[in-house]
Scaffold this motif. Structure first.
Motif, mmCIF file in Angstrom:
data_model
loop_
_atom_site.group_PDB
_atom_site.id
_atom_site.type_symbol
_atom_site.label_atom_id
_atom_site.label_comp_id
_atom_site.label_asym_id
_atom_site.label_seq_id
_atom_site.Cartn_x
_atom_site.Cartn_y
_atom_site.Cartn_z
ATOM 1 N N ALA A 85 0.833 -1.207 0.000
ATOM 2 C CA ALA A 85 0.000 0.000 0.000
ATOM 3 C C ALA A 85 0.863 1.250 0.000
ATOM 4 N N ALA A 86 1.954 1.236 0.778
ATOM 5 C CA ALA A 86 2.864 2.390 0.803
ATOM 6 C C ALA A 86 3.549 2.566 -0.545
ATOM 7 N N GLY A 87 3.727 1.458 -1.268
ATOM 8 C CA GLY A 87 4.318 1.529 -2.597
ATOM 9 C C GLY A 87 3.320 1.871 -3.679
ATOM 10 N N GLU A 88 2.062 2.092 -3.306
ATOM 11 C CA GLU A 88 1.007 2.513 -4.230
ATOM 12 C C GLU A 88 0.863 1.528 -5.398
ATOM 13 N N ASP A 89 0.881 0.230 -5.065
ATOM 14 C CA ASP A 89 0.764 -0.810 -6.093
ATOM 15 C C ASP A 89 -0.368 -1.743 -5.689
ATOM 16 N N SER A 90 -1.575 -1.472 -6.219
ATOM 17 C CA SER A 90 -2.743 -2.267 -5.841
ATOM 18 C C SER A 90 -2.626 -3.707 -6.334
ATOM 19 N N ALA A 91 -1.997 -3.898 -7.511
ATOM 20 C CA ALA A 91 -1.834 -5.262 -8.024
ATOM 21 C C ALA A 91 -0.934 -6.081 -7.106
ATOM 22 N N GLY B 93 -2.998 -5.336 -21.175
ATOM 23 C CA GLY B 93 -2.911 -4.049 -21.842
ATOM 24 C C GLY B 93 -1.542 -3.412 -21.702
ATOM 25 N N ALA B 94 -0.808 -3.807 -20.681
ATOM 26 C CA ALA B 94 0.529 -3.285 -20.429
ATOM 27 C C ALA B 94 1.286 -4.333 -19.644
ATOM 28 N N PRO B 95 2.621 -4.294 -19.655
ATOM 29 C CA PRO B 95 3.386 -5.258 -18.854
ATOM 30 C C PRO B 95 2.970 -5.185 -17.391
ATOM 31 N N PRO B 96 2.808 -6.329 -16.728
ATOM 32 C CA PRO B 96 2.393 -6.315 -15.328
ATOM 33 C C PRO B 96 3.490 -5.778 -14.435
ATOM 34 N N SER B 97 3.118 -5.449 -13.226
ATOM 35 C CA SER B 97 4.082 -4.968 -12.247
ATOM 36 C C SER B 97 5.238 -5.948 -12.121
ATOM 37 N N TYR B 98 6.448 -5.422 -12.072
ATOM 38 C CA TYR B 98 7.631 -6.264 -11.972
ATOM 39 C C TYR B 98 7.612 -7.112 -10.713
ATOM 40 N N TRP B 99 6.934 -6.641 -9.683
ATOM 41 C CA TRP B 99 7.035 -7.241 -8.360
ATOM 42 C C TRP B 99 6.078 -8.401 -8.136
ATOM 43 N N LEU B 100 5.247 -8.713 -9.130
ATOM 44 C CA LEU B 100 4.256 -9.772 -8.949
ATOM 45 C C LEU B 100 4.871 -11.154 -9.119
ATOM 46 N N SER B 101 4.327 -12.112 -8.393
ATOM 47 C CA SER B 101 4.717 -13.507 -8.583
ATOM 48 C C SER B 101 4.148 -14.000 -9.910
ATOM 49 N N PRO B 102 4.873 -14.870 -10.623
ATOM 50 C CA PRO B 102 4.348 -15.368 -11.901
ATOM 51 C C PRO B 102 3.208 -16.359 -11.703
ATOM 52 N N PHE B 103 2.272 -16.357 -12.654
ATOM 53 C CA PHE B 103 1.204 -17.360 -12.688
ATOM 54 C C PHE B 103 0.957 -17.668 -14.151
ATOM 55 N N ASP B 104 1.060 -18.926 -14.537
ATOM 56 C CA ASP B 104 1.024 -19.291 -15.940
ATOM 57 C C ASP B 104 0.141 -20.510 -16.165
ATOM 58 N N GLY C 287 -6.589 -0.614 -9.933
ATOM 59 C CA GLY C 287 -5.435 -0.434 -10.815
ATOM 60 C C GLY C 287 -5.670 -1.033 -12.185
ATOM 61 N N PRO C 288 -4.607 -1.124 -13.001
ATOM 62 C CA PRO C 288 -4.731 -1.688 -14.346
ATOM 63 C C PRO C 288 -5.058 -3.176 -14.295
ATOM 64 N N ARG C 289 -5.679 -3.660 -15.349
ATOM 65 C CA ARG C 289 -6.053 -5.065 -15.415
ATOM 66 C C ARG C 289 -4.811 -5.934 -15.590
ATOM 67 N N VAL C 290 -4.695 -6.952 -14.775
ATOM 68 C CA VAL C 290 -3.563 -7.890 -14.851
ATOM 69 C C VAL C 290 -4.164 -9.286 -14.997
ATOM 70 N N PRO C 291 -4.333 -9.782 -16.236
ATOM 71 C CA PRO C 291 -5.041 -11.046 -16.446
ATOM 72 C C PRO C 291 -4.456 -12.225 -15.671
ATOM 73 N N ALA C 292 -3.134 -12.362 -15.639
ATOM 74 C CA ALA C 292 -2.531 -13.509 -14.956
ATOM 75 C C ALA C 292 -2.841 -13.490 -13.463
#
Length: 433
Positions: free
Chosen positions: A207-213, A292-303, A249-254
């Motif tokens: 939350a402090a990093g302002e990253d809802s994803a 729509g855009a590259p996902p946040s770098y900090w997210l765990s991968p899901f494939d 935030g932006p849509r992150v399909p994965a």
């Protein structure tokens, strides 16, 4: 006039991945096809259609059987999947001039960044990459202490001191991602209480990093932990709350797919078959979407492999064993050698399902393969699941193939006990962790 984007074009952000670029540079198209399916959800059938290759050959190549050496076929792959020639050591393709023009147009609404351009990584990004890669191969037990040390020595002074400066949001995101990673490693090492504490600590950092994803991603991890500790109602609630958080935030399909999969797992444990299937269908639809855009770098991968694994777990929990076999086999097939721990988990699941169906020889064949790969993995969860596999097989010990496998499994678990005893469990310290 520019040429429209090919329907089977590889997403631009995928072409910035080091493993993808390495496979293309070495003309290892089998690995490229497997990674494209793994990270972008592009099926082998779509790849075959785009590149004018028979689907069965695409599958064989992805399994490491054979290579493509024809320059003409390489060019067909580049053109069919819209891979810039430079990445394959080919001349620029005719369509690249049109794409370069499109990337420079501000009205497209997409950042004008070429997939060939690589943003320099911060030290925190490099650390996360290193920890992630090692964790997938070695297991969390080997790395937990190192991640805690990095958090407390490299991150805490910047968060609670005055050195973050203009990079404060990114510092908080890195701290959140690393704290979540510490939670997974604690879970892998069998310290679920610590894992829960890490996940809870990671949420306010995101939350402090302002990253809802990133916050939603952490809630998916909390949902997984709730599933593993017998709290399916809580797991379902956390998964739904994570999807609500993503609305900001932006849509992150994965990530959306991961949250739907977690809810499906919870519903399966609650015995709600129809709702489970609906959630899995939604997860598949989300994973097939192009971000729509590259996902946040900090997210765990899901494939696709992760979704196949969650599907197999869900069907198994519902007692729908025939429906569990195909996704269980797919999860194993999609996991390559650099994902040793995930592959072993998938093999244990597949062997367990085969046993419950009475297919003892097939179960033991999978089991023998996985025993050779799990000897050095620092994961208490693997030991626990191997124990569960042994309990499922024990009633069939009178069968020679089962008895021989169980003897081998016991020997491996004795070796693993010595390995895990040699890994000290660190005490947590510092407010970041």
């Amino acid at each position: 006039m520019t040429e429209p984007m090919a329907p089977n074009a590889v997403p631009g952000h995928l072409l910035s991945r080091d493993d993808i670029r390495d496979a293309l540079a070495r003309h290892d198209f089998g690995r490229f096809f497997a990674l494209t399916r793994q990270w972008a959800g592009i099926s082998f059938m779509r790849i075959a259609d785009a590149c004018d290759i028979k689907p069965e050959r695409v599958g064989r190549l992805a399994r490491g059987e054979g290579r493509i050496t024809s320059m003409e076929k390489m060019e067909q792959i580049a053109d069919g999947l819209r891979v810039p020639g430079e990445l394959m050591r080919l001349a620029p393709r005719p369509w690249e001039r049109g794409r370069a023009h499109m990337e420079s147009r501000p009205e497209t609404g997409v950042a004008a960044v070429s997939p060939l351009a690589k943003t320099p990584k911060s030290p925190d990004m490099a650390a996360i990459d290193s920890f992630r890669a090692a964790d997938m191969k070695l297991g969390g037990g080997h790395l937990y202490a190192s991640v805690l040390h990095y958090l407390n020595s490299a991150m805490a002074p910047r968060i609670f001191g005055s050195t973050a400066g203009g990079d404060a949001p990114q510092t908080f995101r890195a701290a959140a991602s690393l704290t979540e990673m510490a939670g997974w490693m604690a879970h892998d090492y069998g310290r679920n209480g610590r894992a829960r504490d890490h996940f809870k600590s990671a949420l306010p950092l995101a939350a402090a990093g302002e990253d809802s994803a990133l916050g939603a991603n952490i809630m998916a991890s909390m949902s997984h932990l709730a599933l593993q500790t017998g709290r399916p109602d809580e797991a379902a609630t956390l998964a739904r709350a994570g999807r609500e958080r993503m609305v900001r935030g932006p849509r992150v399909p994965a990530l959306s797919a991961r949250l739907h999969a977690m809810e499906a797992r919870a519903l399966a444990q609650l015995g709600e078959a129809a709702a489970t299937q609906k959630a899995l269908d939604q997860a598949r639809k989300e994973l097939a979407r192009t971000p729509g855009a590259p996902p946040s770098y900090w997210l765990s991968p899901f494939d696709a492999a992760a979704l196949a694994s969650e599907t197999a777990f869900s069907m198994n929990d519902l007692g729908m064993l025939p429906a569990a076999i195909e996704p269980a086999e797919e999860a194993v097939a999609l996991r390559t050698g650099d994902r040793a721990r995930s592959r072993v988990f998938g093999q244990i699941t597949l062997a367990t399902i085969r046993t419950r169906q009475g297919e003892l020889e097939a179960a033991c064949a999978v089991g023998r393969e996985l025993l050779g790969a799990c000897g050095t993995l620092g994961s208490v969860r693997i030991t626990q699941q191997l124990g569960e596999l042994a309990r499922v097989l024990e009633p069939y010990r009178a069968e020679r193939v089962v008895a021989e496998f169980l003897d081998c499994l016991e020997a491996v678990n004795q070796q693993r006990a010595l390995l895990l005893a040699g890994i000290s469990a660190p005490h947590t310290g510092g407010a970041v962790t």
